[in-house]
Write an enzyme that holds these catalytic residues in place. Structure first.
Site, PDB file in Angstrom:
ATOM      1  N   LYS A 112       0.822  -1.217   0.000  1.00 48.87           N
ATOM      2  CA  LYS A 112       0.000   0.000   0.000  1.00 48.87           C
ATOM      3  C   LYS A 112       0.850   1.259   0.000  1.00 48.87           C
ATOM      4  CE  LYS A 112      -4.405  -1.598   1.585  1.00 48.87           C
ATOM      5  NZ  LYS A 112      -5.608  -1.310   2.353  1.00 48.87           N
ATOM      6  N   LYS A 194      -4.895  -9.174  -6.373  1.00 50.82           N
ATOM      7  CA  LYS A 194      -6.060  -9.367  -5.507  1.00 50.82           C
ATOM      8  C   LYS A 194      -7.163  -8.354  -5.837  1.00 50.82           C
ATOM      9  CE  LYS A 194      -6.462  -7.481  -1.283  1.00 50.82           C
ATOM     10  NZ  LYS A 194      -7.698  -7.214  -0.576  1.00 50.82           N
ATOM     11  N   LYS A 197     -10.864  -3.028  -2.987  1.00 48.82           N
ATOM     12  CA  LYS A 197     -11.827  -1.934  -3.144  1.00 48.82           C
ATOM     13  C   LYS A 197     -11.162  -0.586  -3.322  1.00 48.82           C
ATOM     14  CE  LYS A 197     -13.390  -2.577   1.622  1.00 48.82           C
ATOM     15  NZ  LYS A 197     -12.494  -1.703   2.382  1.00 48.82           N
TER      16      LYS A 197
END
Ligand code: ATP
Ligand code: LTN
Length: 327
Positions: A112, A194, A197
């Site tokens: 991230k 993956k 969202k």
């Protein structure tokens, strides 16, 4: 005594079929056999900058989706993380027990933060400490999550063990519970990544509130390969992922699914899958509409959930503070 389950989802982005198959659908099926607590983790959501109005709306949306999917507020505690101050307090205490080196090993942060570069917050780095607090406050035995969260639950377990070793038995050691199938649904546009969202590409994920037309379009456009047979072959990640979605939603076994599509091509299979997804989501979408017609209803459920969770959280935090010598 039933075992205690705790899990949560961040109220950000569009909740997708990966969140449903990897988490919510399993929570619903486990509900009767456990003592359950399901949280909307808004304090986790702010590890990345959020628009206040959107965040507020997403909290109600996610609560509505939990309930519409079959989480029963009379069987399970459903609450909002920021309603219970003990989460932040225990997170600070956990911070002081979790070595930096453990945190630095978390692979999700590496992924991230690579995307966000210099704007990445300390909270994003540190969020497993808050997650550990969520889990440990309720003396949780089992944490049902998708594959990506396994490492964080293990860190919570290690932190509990470290605390218990120093101060004596205080926390229950939690276990992650990962599904054999459906724990890692991949993106439709790129089956090597993956489904997530926070990914904005239009064809990436199937949202739980997507209309039938949108679902059909997304599935028909999903990336596959130039082969033709519809079989579970891990070297063909696109079709493998679509078959996994089919398997998890229908509950059929791999052999039966392969037999059903023998002699048929990807196009026929994709059409069948789209109908399975649409029909699986239809009852959820109808219930969602009814439940959210009155936003006051959702707010009332969250308030009542917090009233049930609070005494449990207060009890654990008081015990922890006493052990440490605080206050
Ligand atoms: P983000 O990309 O914003 O991190 P996310 O899609 O990973 O979001 P989370 O809120 O982090 O969603 O996860 C909620 C739950 O859904 C967790 O239990 C997580 O493990 C599970 N989950 C998330 N993505 C998937 C996926 N692709 N397949 C299966 N389970 C998933
Ligand atoms: N970090 C998780 C959400 C989460 C969670 C938890 C899951 C926060 N606290 C406690 C299980 C138990 C995520 O981003 N998916």
């Amino acid at each position: 005594m039933k075992k205690r389950v705790f899990s949560g989802i961040q109220p950000t982005g569009n909740i997708h079929i990966g969140n449903y198959l990897g988490a919510i659908k399993r929570w619903v099926s486990m509900q009767a056999n456990y003592d359950n607590i399901f949280c909307i983790v808004d304090l986790h959501a702010i590890t990345v900058l959020q628009d206040p109005k959107v965040l507020k709306a997403k909290i109600r949306e996610l609560t509505g989706l939990y309930l519409a999917a079959g989480i029963d507020e009379n069987k399970s505690i459903v609450f909002l993380q920021s309603h219970i101050h003990e989460h932040s307090q225990l997170a600070w205490i956990m911070n002081c027990f979790i070595p930096m080196g453990w945190m630095q090993r978390m692979t999700q942060f590496k992924e991230k933060s690579a995307k966000q570069k210099e704007t990445v917050s300390t909270g994003l780095f540190d969020y497993p400490a808050l997650m550990a607090a969520d889990i440990l406050l309720y003396k949780t035995d089992v944490v049902p999550v998708g594959e990506d969260q396994k490492q964080h639950v293990e860190l919570a377990r290690d932190a509990a063990q470290r605390f218990n070793n120093i101060y004596g038995e205080t926390f229950v050691l939690p276990e992650p519970l990962i599904a054999e199938v459906g724990a890692r649904i991949m993106g439709l546009d790129d089956p090597t990544k993956k489904m997530s969202k926070s990914e904005n590409a239009p064809n990436h994920a199937i949202g739980l509130l997507d209309t039938p037309d949108v679902i059909r379009k997304k599935i028909m456009r999903a990336t596959t390969d130039s082969q033709t047979t519809v079989i579970f072959d891990t070297t063909r990640p696109g079709i493998y992922n679509l078959l996994t979605i089919y398997q998890t939603l229908t509950g059929e076994n791999k052999k039966d699914i392969e037999a059903k599509f023998e002699g048929k091509g990807y196009g026929d299979f994709k059409k069948a899958l789209a109908e399975v997804v649409i029909e699986s989501l239809r009852p959820l979408q109808e219930r969602y509409k009814e439940l959210t017609a009155d936003p006051g209803h959702i707010d009332a459920i969250l308030k009542s959930g917090a009233d049930k969770a609070r005494p449990l959280a207060e009890k654990t935090l008081a015990e922890v503070k006493k052990r440490i010598g605080l206050g």
